[in-house]
Motif scaffolding. Structure first.
Motif, PDB file in Angstrom:
ATOM      1  N   TRP A   7      -4.677  62.143 -17.713  1.00  0.00           N
ATOM      2  CA  TRP A   7      -4.218  60.787 -17.414  1.00  0.00           C
ATOM      3  C   TRP A   7      -5.358  59.780 -17.510  1.00  0.00           C
ATOM      4  CZ3 TRP A   7      -0.022  58.047 -17.285  1.00  0.00           C
ATOM      5  CH2 TRP A   7      -0.054  56.809 -16.673  1.00  0.00           C
ATOM      6  N   THR A   8      -6.538  60.148 -17.027  1.00  0.00           N
ATOM      7  CA  THR A   8      -7.671  59.216 -17.100  1.00  0.00           C
ATOM      8  C   THR A   8      -8.133  59.028 -18.533  1.00  0.00           C
ATOM      9  OG1 THR A   8      -9.189  61.030 -16.629  1.00  0.00           O
ATOM     10  CG2 THR A   8      -8.488  59.675 -14.770  1.00  0.00           C
ATOM     11  N   LYS A   9      -8.051  60.071 -19.349  1.00  0.00           N
ATOM     12  CA  LYS A   9      -8.405  59.922 -20.761  1.00  0.00           C
ATOM     13  C   LYS A   9      -7.400  59.027 -21.477  1.00  0.00           C
ATOM     14  CE  LYS A   9     -10.918  64.202 -21.542  1.00  0.00           C
ATOM     15  NZ  LYS A   9     -10.906  65.500 -22.232  1.00  0.00           N
ATOM     16  N   ALA A  10      -6.124  59.180 -21.159  1.00  0.00           N
ATOM     17  CA  ALA A  10      -5.091  58.397 -21.822  1.00  0.00           C
ATOM     18  C   ALA A  10      -5.136  56.940 -21.396  1.00  0.00           C
ATOM     19  CB  ALA A  10      -3.712  58.976 -21.529  1.00  0.00           C
ATOM     20  N   SER A  11      -5.552  56.667 -20.173  1.00  0.00           N
ATOM     21  CA  SER A  11      -5.527  55.297 -19.688  1.00  0.00           C
ATOM     22  C   SER A  11      -6.813  54.529 -20.000  1.00  0.00           C
ATOM     23  CB  SER A  11      -5.271  55.278 -18.181  1.00  0.00           C
ATOM     24  OG  SER A  11      -6.360  55.885 -17.519  1.00  0.00           O
ATOM     25  N   ARG A  12      -7.737  55.124 -20.720  1.00  0.00           N
ATOM     26  CA  ARG A  12      -8.963  54.419 -21.068  1.00  0.00           C
ATOM     27  C   ARG A  12      -8.765  53.420 -22.199  1.00  0.00           C
ATOM     28  NH1 ARG A  12     -13.131  59.420 -21.146  1.00  0.00           N
ATOM     29  NH2 ARG A  12     -13.223  59.739 -18.906  1.00  0.00           N
ATOM     30  N   GLY A  13      -7.662  53.499 -22.906  1.00  0.00           N
ATOM     31  CA  GLY A  13      -7.398  52.598 -24.023  1.00  0.00           C
ATOM     32  C   GLY A  13      -7.072  51.201 -23.535  1.00  0.00           C
ATOM     33  N   ARG A  14      -6.269  50.500 -24.329  1.00  0.00           N
ATOM     34  CA  ARG A  14      -5.906  49.137 -23.937  1.00  0.00           C
ATOM     35  C   ARG A  14      -5.086  49.152 -22.663  1.00  0.00           C
ATOM     36  NH1 ARG A  14      -3.250  45.950 -28.764  1.00  0.00           N
ATOM     37  NH2 ARG A  14      -2.300  44.979 -26.964  1.00  0.00           N
ATOM     38  N   ARG A  15      -5.450  48.296 -21.749  1.00  0.00           N
ATOM     39  CA  ARG A  15      -4.686  48.197 -20.511  1.00  0.00           C
ATOM     40  C   ARG A  15      -3.400  47.418 -20.759  1.00  0.00           C
ATOM     41  NH1 ARG A  15      -7.846  45.163 -16.703  1.00  0.00           N
ATOM     42  NH2 ARG A  15      -6.057  45.481 -15.358  1.00  0.00           N
ATOM     43  N   LEU A  16      -2.443  47.625 -19.908  1.00  0.00           N
ATOM     44  CA  LEU A  16      -1.168  46.933 -20.023  1.00  0.00           C
ATOM     45  C   LEU A  16      -1.355  45.467 -19.664  1.00  0.00           C
ATOM     46  CD1 LEU A  16       1.735  47.695 -20.662  1.00  0.00           C
ATOM     47  CD2 LEU A  16       2.118  47.958 -18.235  1.00  0.00           C
ATOM     48  N   ASN A  17      -0.911  44.612 -20.543  1.00  0.00           N
ATOM     49  CA  ASN A  17      -1.068  43.180 -20.311  1.00  0.00           C
ATOM     50  C   ASN A  17       0.058  42.705 -19.390  1.00  0.00           C
ATOM     51  OD1 ASN A  17      -1.638  40.516 -20.430  1.00  0.00           O
ATOM     52  ND2 ASN A  17      -1.784  40.409 -22.661  1.00  0.00           N
ATOM     53  N   ILE A  18      -0.305  42.270 -18.198  1.00  0.00           N
ATOM     54  CA  ILE A  18       0.695  41.895 -17.197  1.00  0.00           C
ATOM     55  C   ILE A  18       1.469  40.654 -17.642  1.00  0.00           C
ATOM     56  CG2 ILE A  18       0.996  41.174 -14.807  1.00  0.00           C
ATOM     57  CD1 ILE A  18       0.308  44.098 -15.155  1.00  0.00           C
ATOM     58  N   LYS A  19       0.790  39.732 -18.337  1.00  0.00           N
ATOM     59  CA  LYS A  19       1.495  38.525 -18.787  1.00  0.00           C
ATOM     60  C   LYS A  19       2.616  38.875 -19.753  1.00  0.00           C
ATOM     61  CE  LYS A  19      -2.528  35.867 -19.074  1.00  0.00           C
ATOM     62  NZ  LYS A  19      -3.313  34.915 -19.809  1.00  0.00           N
ATOM     63  N   ARG A  20       2.358  39.818 -20.637  1.00  0.00           N
ATOM     64  CA  ARG A  20       3.404  40.231 -21.581  1.00  0.00           C
ATOM     65  C   ARG A  20       4.553  40.907 -20.863  1.00  0.00           C
ATOM     66  NH1 ARG A  20      -0.012  42.877 -26.526  1.00  0.00           N
ATOM     67  NH2 ARG A  20      -0.987  40.955 -27.226  1.00  0.00           N
ATOM     68  N   VAL A  21       4.218  41.715 -19.880  1.00  0.00           N
ATOM     69  CA  VAL A  21       5.269  42.420 -19.132  1.00  0.00           C
ATOM     70  C   VAL A  21       6.152  41.432 -18.389  1.00  0.00           C
ATOM     71  CG1 VAL A  21       5.663  44.028 -17.230  1.00  0.00           C
ATOM     72  CG2 VAL A  21       3.929  44.529 -18.934  1.00  0.00           C
ATOM     73  N   ILE A  22       5.556  40.369 -17.863  1.00  0.00           N
ATOM     74  CA  ILE A  22       6.325  39.392 -17.098  1.00  0.00           C
ATOM     75  C   ILE A  22       7.095  38.456 -18.026  1.00  0.00           C
ATOM     76  CG2 ILE A  22       6.119  37.408 -15.550  1.00  0.00           C
ATOM     77  CD1 ILE A  22       3.785  38.894 -14.235  1.00  0.00           C
ATOM     78  N   PHE A  23       6.457  37.961 -19.082  1.00  0.00           N
ATOM     79  CA  PHE A  23       7.081  36.926 -19.906  1.00  0.00           C
ATOM     80  C   PHE A  23       8.077  37.458 -20.925  1.00  0.00           C
ATOM     81  CE2 PHE A  23       3.335  34.231 -18.742  1.00  0.00           C
ATOM     82  CZ  PHE A  23       4.076  33.317 -18.026  1.00  0.00           C
ATOM     83  N   PHE A  24       7.996  38.711 -21.309  1.00  0.00           N
ATOM     84  CA  PHE A  24       8.933  39.228 -22.312  1.00  0.00           C
ATOM     85  C   PHE A  24      10.383  39.150 -21.830  1.00  0.00           C
ATOM     86  CE2 PHE A  24      11.160  42.756 -24.413  1.00  0.00           C
ATOM     87  CZ  PHE A  24      11.071  42.296 -25.716  1.00  0.00           C
ATOM     88  N   PRO A  25      10.719  39.649 -20.629  1.00  0.00           N
ATOM     89  CA  PRO A  25      12.111  39.499 -20.184  1.00  0.00           C
ATOM     90  C   PRO A  25      12.519  38.043 -19.974  1.00  0.00           C
ATOM     91  CG  PRO A  25      10.987  41.124 -18.848  1.00  0.00           C
ATOM     92  CD  PRO A  25       9.957  40.464 -19.685  1.00  0.00           C
ATOM     93  N   VAL A  26      11.573  37.204 -19.558  1.00  0.00           N
ATOM     94  CA  VAL A  26      11.892  35.785 -19.359  1.00  0.00           C
ATOM     95  C   VAL A  26      12.245  35.135 -20.693  1.00  0.00           C
ATOM     96  CG1 VAL A  26      10.930  33.558 -18.644  1.00  0.00           C
ATOM     97  CG2 VAL A  26      10.502  35.606 -17.275  1.00  0.00           C
ATOM     98  N   ILE A  27      11.492  35.444 -21.736  1.00  0.00           N
ATOM     99  CA  ILE A  27      11.764  34.867 -23.059  1.00  0.00           C
ATOM    100  C   ILE A  27      13.093  35.381 -23.600  1.00  0.00           C
ATOM    101  CG2 ILE A  27      10.961  34.889 -25.447  1.00  0.00           C
ATOM    102  CD1 ILE A  27       8.104  34.801 -24.292  1.00  0.00           C
ATOM    103  N   ILE A  28      13.355  36.673 -23.429  1.00  0.00           N
ATOM    104  CA  ILE A  28      14.628  37.237 -23.911  1.00  0.00           C
ATOM    105  C   ILE A  28      15.809  36.595 -23.174  1.00  0.00           C
ATOM    106  CG2 ILE A  28      15.981  39.366 -24.038  1.00  0.00           C
ATOM    107  CD1 ILE A  28      13.711  39.196 -26.056  1.00  0.00           C
TER     108      ILE A  28
END
Length: 61
Positions: A7-28
């Protein structure tokens, strides 16, 4: 322990962008509201345009 290391190896990549997570459903949802509110107007305009074209007039004025 092995699962934690994977899990720690897999999560070293790009972190989840919170703005995208919040704004995507709002835009849809906003797109759905706009389409839902203007669809009857577009349908009426399309029917008027079809009736005008079927009337045989080739000039607008």
């Amino acid at each position: 322990m092995l699962l934690l290391e994977l899990w720690t190896k897999a999560s070293r990549g790009r972190r989840l962008n919170i703005k995208r997570v919040i704004f995507f459903p709002v835009i849809i949802y906003a797109a759905y509201v706009v389409i839902d509110s203007f669809m009857p107007l577009c349908m009426v305009g399309f029917v008027v345009w079809l009736l005008y074209n079927w009337s045989g007039k080739r000039r607008f004025w």
